[in-house]
Design a protein around this motif. Sequence first.
Motif, mmCIF file in Angstrom:
data_model
loop_
_atom_site.group_PDB
_atom_site.id
_atom_site.type_symbol
_atom_site.label_atom_id
_atom_site.label_comp_id
_atom_site.label_asym_id
_atom_site.label_seq_id
_atom_site.Cartn_x
_atom_site.Cartn_y
_atom_site.Cartn_z
ATOM 1 N N THR A 106 -10.357 -36.055 4.804
ATOM 2 C CA THR A 106 -11.336 -35.630 4.353
ATOM 3 C C THR A 106 -12.167 -37.161 3.655
ATOM 4 O O THR A 106 -13.582 -36.652 4.304
ATOM 5 C CB THR A 106 -10.849 -34.914 3.046
ATOM 6 O OG1 THR A 106 -9.358 -34.097 3.280
ATOM 7 C CG2 THR A 106 -12.114 -34.094 2.572
ATOM 8 N N GLU A 107 -11.906 -37.641 3.175
ATOM 9 C CA GLU A 107 -12.883 -38.878 2.397
ATOM 10 C C GLU A 107 -13.907 -39.550 3.429
ATOM 11 O O GLU A 107 -14.311 -39.972 3.488
ATOM 12 C CB GLU A 107 -12.280 -39.896 1.829
ATOM 13 C CG GLU A 107 -11.626 -39.221 0.570
ATOM 14 C CD GLU A 107 -10.707 -40.632 -0.471
ATOM 15 O OE1 GLU A 107 -10.371 -40.546 -1.270
ATOM 16 O OE2 GLU A 107 -10.597 -41.625 0.093
ATOM 17 N N ARG A 159 -7.056 -33.782 -9.425
ATOM 18 C CA ARG A 159 -6.605 -34.153 -7.544
ATOM 19 C C ARG A 159 -7.579 -32.596 -7.189
ATOM 20 O O ARG A 159 -7.938 -32.959 -6.031
ATOM 21 C CB ARG A 159 -5.193 -33.462 -8.154
ATOM 22 C CG ARG A 159 -3.621 -35.004 -8.050
ATOM 23 C CD ARG A 159 -2.331 -34.455 -7.138
ATOM 24 N NE ARG A 159 -1.708 -35.727 -7.454
ATOM 25 C CZ ARG A 159 -0.596 -35.817 -8.804
ATOM 26 N NH1 ARG A 159 -0.573 -34.355 -9.998
ATOM 27 N NH2 ARG A 159 -0.768 -36.565 -9.025
ATOM 28 N N SER A 162 -11.280 -33.784 -7.630
ATOM 29 C CA SER A 162 -11.576 -34.460 -6.692
ATOM 30 C C SER A 162 -11.254 -33.329 -4.751
ATOM 31 O O SER A 162 -12.795 -34.028 -3.758
ATOM 32 C CB SER A 162 -10.194 -35.655 -6.294
ATOM 33 O OG SER A 162 -10.650 -36.231 -5.447
ATOM 34 N N HIS A 163 -10.556 -33.229 -4.351
ATOM 35 C CA HIS A 163 -10.443 -32.234 -3.510
ATOM 36 C C HIS A 163 -11.476 -31.484 -2.945
ATOM 37 O O HIS A 163 -12.078 -31.315 -1.970
ATOM 38 C CB HIS A 163 -9.294 -31.657 -3.549
ATOM 39 C CG HIS A 163 -8.921 -30.469 -2.235
ATOM 40 N ND1 HIS A 163 -8.811 -31.543 -1.297
ATOM 41 C CD2 HIS A 163 -8.527 -28.431 -2.052
ATOM 42 C CE1 HIS A 163 -8.125 -30.052 -0.288
ATOM 43 N NE2 HIS A 163 -8.785 -29.321 -0.831
ATOM 44 N N ARG A 164 -11.748 -30.425 -4.404
ATOM 45 C CA ARG A 164 -13.128 -29.806 -4.222
ATOM 46 C C ARG A 164 -14.557 -30.902 -3.860
ATOM 47 O O ARG A 164 -15.453 -30.180 -3.232
ATOM 48 C CB ARG A 164 -13.149 -28.685 -5.905
ATOM 49 C CG ARG A 164 -12.128 -27.614 -5.376
ATOM 50 C CD ARG A 164 -12.031 -26.910 -6.935
ATOM 51 N NE ARG A 164 -11.466 -26.240 -6.950
ATOM 52 C CZ ARG A 164 -11.111 -25.309 -7.725
ATOM 53 N NH1 ARG A 164 -12.362 -25.692 -8.979
ATOM 54 N NH2 ARG A 164 -10.281 -23.954 -8.208
ATOM 55 N N ARG A 167 -13.878 -31.805 -0.842
ATOM 56 C CA ARG A 167 -15.145 -30.850 0.352
ATOM 57 C C ARG A 167 -16.030 -30.135 0.241
ATOM 58 O O ARG A 167 -16.568 -29.905 2.101
ATOM 59 C CB ARG A 167 -13.550 -29.461 0.535
ATOM 60 C CG ARG A 167 -12.194 -29.497 0.550
ATOM 61 C CD ARG A 167 -11.482 -29.098 0.569
ATOM 62 N NE ARG A 167 -12.047 -26.986 1.518
ATOM 63 C CZ ARG A 167 -11.023 -26.361 1.115
ATOM 64 N NH1 ARG A 167 -10.131 -25.622 0.369
ATOM 65 N NH2 ARG A 167 -11.719 -25.338 2.156
#
Length: 209
Positions: A106-107, A159, A162-164, A167
């Motif tokens: 993702t990153e 988490r 960061s994930h949102r 994305r």
Amino acid sequence: MSEQVKAAQNGDEAAFGALFRAVQPGLLRYLRVLVGAEAEDVASEAWLQIARDLGSFRGDFDGFRGWAATIGRNRAMDLLRAQRRRPVSGVPVEDLLGDRPAADDTEGAALAAVDTTAALALIATLPRDQAEAVLLRVVMDLDAETAARVLGKRAGAVRMASHRGLRKLAGRLEGRRRPAGTAAAAEPPEKNSSQGVTPTTAPTLKGMR
């Protein structure tokens, strides 16, 4: 590096210098996002406090990095409160990210797609909780638990933020890649999102790969 932490606490100046060289680049990049050109002054204040309070620190090198980030962030927030202004960004993305490889797919999709200041401008348009979570996880290379202590939140919340954020970045970059006339999918509304790190301006993305 954990042995260097112990040695520095016992007065070893060379060990303290090694810690400084290991932590300062990422810390300075993070602070530049928050306070712009005044990052070096804020970092200097942070290191003075680190040197003063090092004897009271308990933990390994990962913990030391988180402790340094917390002190740096606190000094930055003090400055922003004194000046009554919002965090700023104004440095090239290569200075922000350095040579650190992406930690996951993702990153890689979100951050490796650009190599100019546009990437930093894009991160800065995220809600503040997401922007700081991405910066601490990617720039400072902190794990979720350590980043959570820096931000005063639960690890799960960091988490998720960061994930949102990642994305959202990936979606925006994908939208920039679409041919003209192709409709982009609307981003879902955020619930209780915080204010962005910088005033939102439409970034010009360059160097797309």
